[in-house]
Design a protein around this motif. Structure first.
Motif, PDB file in Angstrom:
ATOM      1  N   VAL A 101       0.869  -1.174   0.000  1.00 46.51           N
ATOM      2  CA  VAL A 101       0.000   0.000   0.000  1.00 46.51           C
ATOM      3  C   VAL A 101       0.910   1.230   0.000  1.00 46.51           C
ATOM      4  O   VAL A 101       1.764   1.365   0.876  1.00 46.51           O
ATOM      5  N   TYR A 102       0.707   2.092  -0.990  1.00 45.32           N
ATOM      6  CA  TYR A 102       1.485   3.329  -1.120  1.00 45.32           C
ATOM      7  C   TYR A 102       0.593   4.537  -0.875  1.00 45.32           C
ATOM      8  O   TYR A 102      -0.578   4.534  -1.244  1.00 45.32           O
ATOM      9  N   GLN A 141      -4.416   8.804   5.896  1.00 43.97           N
ATOM     10  CA  GLN A 141      -5.664   8.403   6.557  1.00 43.97           C
ATOM     11  C   GLN A 141      -6.541   7.578   5.623  1.00 43.97           C
ATOM     12  O   GLN A 141      -7.287   6.713   6.088  1.00 43.97           O
ATOM     13  N   THR A 142      -6.473   7.836   4.329  1.00 46.05           N
ATOM     14  CA  THR A 142      -7.250   7.049   3.369  1.00 46.05           C
ATOM     15  C   THR A 142      -6.669   5.643   3.238  1.00 46.05           C
ATOM     16  O   THR A 142      -7.404   4.661   3.168  1.00 46.05           O
ATOM     17  N   ALA A 143      -5.355   5.540   3.221  1.00 47.16           N
ATOM     18  CA  ALA A 143      -4.677   4.248   3.028  1.00 47.16           C
ATOM     19  C   ALA A 143      -4.669   3.375   4.285  1.00 47.16           C
ATOM     20  O   ALA A 143      -4.675   2.145   4.194  1.00 47.16           O
ATOM     21  N   ALA A 144      -4.663   4.001   5.457  1.00 54.95           N
ATOM     22  CA  ALA A 144      -4.435   3.281   6.714  1.00 54.95           C
ATOM     23  C   ALA A 144      -5.392   2.123   6.988  1.00 54.95           C
ATOM     24  O   ALA A 144      -4.931   1.027   7.335  1.00 54.95           O
ATOM     25  N   PRO A 145      -6.721   2.292   6.846  1.00 54.79           N
ATOM     26  CA  PRO A 145      -7.594   1.152   7.168  1.00 54.79           C
ATOM     27  C   PRO A 145      -7.350  -0.070   6.271  1.00 54.79           C
ATOM     28  O   PRO A 145      -7.376  -1.202   6.751  1.00 54.79           O
ATOM     29  N   GLY A 182      -5.896  -3.633   7.608  1.00 52.81           N
ATOM     30  CA  GLY A 182      -6.675  -4.849   7.365  1.00 52.81           C
ATOM     31  C   GLY A 182      -5.885  -5.961   6.690  1.00 52.81           C
ATOM     32  O   GLY A 182      -6.244  -7.129   6.793  1.00 52.81           O
ATOM     33  N   HIS A 183      -4.808  -5.591   6.004  1.00 50.57           N
ATOM     34  CA  HIS A 183      -3.964  -6.580   5.327  1.00 50.57           C
ATOM     35  C   HIS A 183      -2.649  -6.824   6.063  1.00 50.57           C
ATOM     36  O   HIS A 183      -1.778  -7.549   5.570  1.00 50.57           O
ATOM     37  N   GLY A 184      -2.500  -6.189   7.230  1.00 50.77           N
ATOM     38  CA  GLY A 184      -1.268  -6.369   7.991  1.00 50.77           C
ATOM     39  C   GLY A 184      -0.053  -5.755   7.304  1.00 50.77           C
ATOM     40  O   GLY A 184       1.062  -6.264   7.442  1.00 50.77           O
ATOM     41  N   LEU A 185      -0.268  -4.666   6.566  1.00 52.27           N
ATOM     42  CA  LEU A 185       0.816  -4.017   5.817  1.00 52.27           C
ATOM     43  C   LEU A 185       1.120  -2.638   6.385  1.00 52.27           C
ATOM     44  O   LEU A 185       0.248  -1.999   6.971  1.00 52.27           O
ATOM     45  N   GLN A 186       2.329  -2.185   6.178  1.00 53.37           N
ATOM     46  CA  GLN A 186       2.717  -0.818   6.489  1.00 53.37           C
ATOM     47  C   GLN A 186       2.475   0.028   5.245  1.00 53.37           C
ATOM     48  O   GLN A 186       2.657  -0.450   4.123  1.00 53.37           O
ATOM     49  N   VAL A 187       2.079   1.274   5.424  1.00 50.94           N
ATOM     50  CA  VAL A 187       1.916   2.185   4.300  1.00 50.94           C
ATOM     51  C   VAL A 187       3.304   2.672   3.888  1.00 50.94           C
ATOM     52  O   VAL A 187       4.081   3.127   4.726  1.00 50.94           O
ATOM     53  N   VAL A 228      -1.121  -3.997  -5.768  1.00 48.81           N
ATOM     54  CA  VAL A 228      -0.682  -2.829  -5.019  1.00 48.81           C
ATOM     55  C   VAL A 228      -1.775  -1.770  -5.017  1.00 48.81           C
ATOM     56  O   VAL A 228      -2.372  -1.481  -6.054  1.00 48.81           O
ATOM     57  N   LEU A 229      -2.023  -1.176  -3.851  1.00 46.13           N
ATOM     58  CA  LEU A 229      -2.913  -0.025  -3.724  1.00 46.13           C
ATOM     59  C   LEU A 229      -2.058   1.227  -3.689  1.00 46.13           C
ATOM     60  O   LEU A 229      -1.076   1.297  -2.942  1.00 46.13           O
ATOM     61  N   VAL A 230      -2.442   2.231  -4.494  1.00 50.87           N
ATOM     62  CA  VAL A 230      -1.759   3.519  -4.509  1.00 50.87           C
ATOM     63  C   VAL A 230      -2.796   4.598  -4.211  1.00 50.87           C
ATOM     64  O   VAL A 230      -3.801   4.709  -4.915  1.00 50.87           O
ATOM     65  N   VAL A 231      -2.548   5.380  -3.160  1.00 55.99           N
ATOM     66  CA  VAL A 231      -3.431   6.488  -2.791  1.00 55.99           C
ATOM     67  C   VAL A 231      -2.709   7.783  -3.124  1.00 55.99           C
ATOM     68  O   VAL A 231      -1.582   8.005  -2.679  1.00 55.99           O
ATOM     69  N   GLY A 232      -3.359   8.618  -3.931  1.00 55.67           N
ATOM     70  CA  GLY A 232      -2.742   9.866  -4.360  1.00 55.67           C
ATOM     71  C   GLY A 232      -3.708  11.022  -4.324  1.00 55.67           C
ATOM     72  O   GLY A 232      -4.583  11.090  -3.461  1.00 55.67           O
ATOM     73  N   HIS A 233      -3.579  11.890  -5.307  1.00 54.68           N
ATOM     74  CA  HIS A 233      -4.315  13.148  -5.357  1.00 54.68           C
ATOM     75  C   HIS A 233      -4.994  13.303  -6.715  1.00 54.68           C
ATOM     76  O   HIS A 233      -4.644  12.614  -7.675  1.00 54.68           O
ATOM     77  N   SER A 234      -5.919  14.246  -6.800  1.00 52.81           N
ATOM     78  CA  SER A 234      -6.643  14.456  -8.059  1.00 52.81           C
ATOM     79  C   SER A 234      -5.697  14.817  -9.196  1.00 52.81           C
ATOM     80  O   SER A 234      -5.956  14.486 -10.350  1.00 52.81           O
ATOM     81  N   ASN A 235      -4.573  15.450  -8.871  1.00 49.11           N
ATOM     82  CA  ASN A 235      -3.630  15.841  -9.914  1.00 49.11           C
ATOM     83  C   ASN A 235      -2.490  14.849 -10.115  1.00 49.11           C
ATOM     84  O   ASN A 235      -1.599  15.087 -10.925  1.00 49.11           O
ATOM     85  N   THR A 236      -2.513  13.714  -9.394  1.00 52.35           N
ATOM     86  CA  THR A 236      -1.461  12.706  -9.591  1.00 52.35           C
ATOM     87  C   THR A 236      -1.992  11.345 -10.023  1.00 52.35           C
ATOM     88  O   THR A 236      -1.336  10.655 -10.806  1.00 52.35           O
ATOM     89  N   VAL A 237      -3.147  10.943  -9.526  1.00 44.45           N
ATOM     90  CA  VAL A 237      -3.671   9.600  -9.820  1.00 44.45           C
ATOM     91  C   VAL A 237      -3.860   9.362 -11.327  1.00 44.45           C
ATOM     92  O   VAL A 237      -3.405   8.330 -11.838  1.00 44.45           O
ATOM     93  N   PRO A 238      -4.479  10.281 -12.083  1.00 45.58           N
ATOM     94  CA  PRO A 238      -4.625  10.011 -13.520  1.00 45.58           C
ATOM     95  C   PRO A 238      -3.281   9.860 -14.242  1.00 45.58           C
ATOM     96  O   PRO A 238      -3.136   8.986 -15.108  1.00 45.58           O
ATOM     97  N   GLY A 239      -2.298  10.648 -13.874  1.00 43.91           N
ATOM     98  CA  GLY A 239      -0.990  10.549 -14.513  1.00 43.91           C
ATOM     99  C   GLY A 239      -0.277   9.246 -14.194  1.00 43.91           C
ATOM    100  O   GLY A 239       0.362   8.646 -15.062  1.00 43.91           O
ATOM    101  N   ILE A 240      -0.381   8.807 -12.950  1.00 42.88           N
ATOM    102  CA  ILE A 240       0.239   7.533 -12.565  1.00 42.88           C
ATOM    103  C   ILE A 240      -0.442   6.394 -13.310  1.00 42.88           C
ATOM    104  O   ILE A 240       0.218   5.506 -13.859  1.00 42.88           O
ATOM    105  N   ALA A 241      -1.781   6.414 -13.347  1.00 45.56           N
ATOM    106  CA  ALA A 241      -2.519   5.365 -14.060  1.00 45.56           C
ATOM    107  C   ALA A 241      -2.139   5.354 -15.535  1.00 45.56           C
ATOM    108  O   ALA A 241      -1.902   4.286 -16.117  1.00 45.56           O
ATOM    109  N   ALA A 242      -2.062   6.530 -16.154  1.00 46.38           N
ATOM    110  CA  ALA A 242      -1.703   6.620 -17.573  1.00 46.38           C
ATOM    111  C   ALA A 242      -0.301   6.075 -17.815  1.00 46.38           C
ATOM    112  O   ALA A 242      -0.050   5.385 -18.811  1.00 46.38           O
ATOM    113  N   ALA A 243       0.623   6.365 -16.907  1.00 48.06           N
ATOM    114  CA  ALA A 243       1.987   5.859 -17.060  1.00 48.06           C
ATOM    115  C   ALA A 243       2.044   4.342 -16.876  1.00 48.06           C
ATOM    116  O   ALA A 243       2.815   3.658 -17.551  1.00 48.06           O
ATOM    117  N   LEU A 244       1.228   3.810 -15.968  1.00 46.02           N
ATOM    118  CA  LEU A 244       1.208   2.362 -15.745  1.00 46.02           C
ATOM    119  C   LEU A 244       0.644   1.605 -16.938  1.00 46.02           C
ATOM    120  O   LEU A 244       1.112   0.516 -17.262  1.00 46.02           O
TER     121      LEU A 244
END
Length: 166
Positions: A68-69, A78-82, A86-91, A116-132
Motif C-alpha cells: 500500500v502506497y 488516513q485514506t490508506a491506513a484502514p 486490514g492486510h497487515g501491511l505498512q503504508v 498494489v494499492l496507490v493512494v494519491g491526489h486528483s492531480n497525480t492519480v490520472p498521470g500515474i494510471a496513464a503511465a502504468l
C-alpha cells in the motif's frame, strides 16, 4: 518394461518443468477521501472521508494486497491506513512530486506479479494510471473522491485499464 521407469521419470521431470505464466501485476489507484476544507496544505479527512476510507478497506478486504502506497500527507495516509491495517501491511510513502513515469516504472519493477494499492491526489492519480497502462486516463476534478482505477499489466507487458466507483 525396463524402459518404462526411465520414461515415466522423464515425463515427471518434464511436467515439473512446465510453467504457468506469471500472474498479472495489478495496481489499484484512488484519490484520497474527502478532506477538511481548512485552507491548510495538509488537512485531515472529514467524517465522510474517514467513512470512505473504511469503506475502501471493506471493499478491498478480500483482495490479496502486497503493498500500500500513499503520499506523505495526512489525507492520503488516513485514506490508506484502514486498508493497510486490514492486510497487515505498512503504508509505504512516496513523493507526490515524483514524475509519474518514474514512479510507475519503480512500481512495475518492484511489484511484478503483485497487487498494489496507490493512494494519491486528483492531480497525480490520472498521470500515474496513464503511465502504468501507457494509455489515456481522464483528468480528475477537485470534487471527485470516488473513482477507483485498476491497471492490470500482463506478463506480456500489455496493460488494461478499468475505472469504476468506490
Amino acid at each position: 518394461m525396463k524402459f518404462a521407469l526411465p520414461v515415466l521419470l522423464a515425463l515427471a521431470l518434464l511436467a515439473g518443468c512446465a510453467s504457468t505464466p506469471p500472474p498479472a501485476t495489478t495496481f489499484i489507484l484512488v484519490r484520497h477521501a474527502e478532506k477538511v476544507p481548512d485552507g491548510s496544505k495538509d488537512p485531515e479527512l472529514t467524517p465522510a472521508g474517514l467513512a470512505r476510507a473504511d469503506a475502501l478497506a471493506v471493499r478491498l478486504a478480500d483482495v490479496p494486497l502486497d503493498a500500500v502506497y500513499s503520499t506523505d500527507f495526512r489525507r492520503t495516509r488516513q485514506t490508506a491506513a484502514p486498508t493497510a491495517r486490514g492486510h497487515g501491511l505498512q503504508v509505504i510513502s512516496y513523493d507526490a512530486k515524483e514524475p509519474a513515469a518514474d514512479f510507475s516504472s519503480r512500481l512495475k519493477r518492484e511489484h511484478s506479479g503483485q497487487t498494489v494499492l496507490v493512494v494519491g491526489h486528483s492531480n497525480t492519480v490520472p498521470g500515474i494510471a496513464a503511465a502504468l497502462c501507457s494509455c489515456t486516463v481522464a483528468e480528475m476534478s477537485e470534487a471527485e473522491y470516488d473513482r477507483l482505477t485498476t491497471v492490470r499489466v500482463g506478463a506480456d507487458g500489455k496493460a488494461t485499464l478499468e475505472e469504476g466507483r468506490q
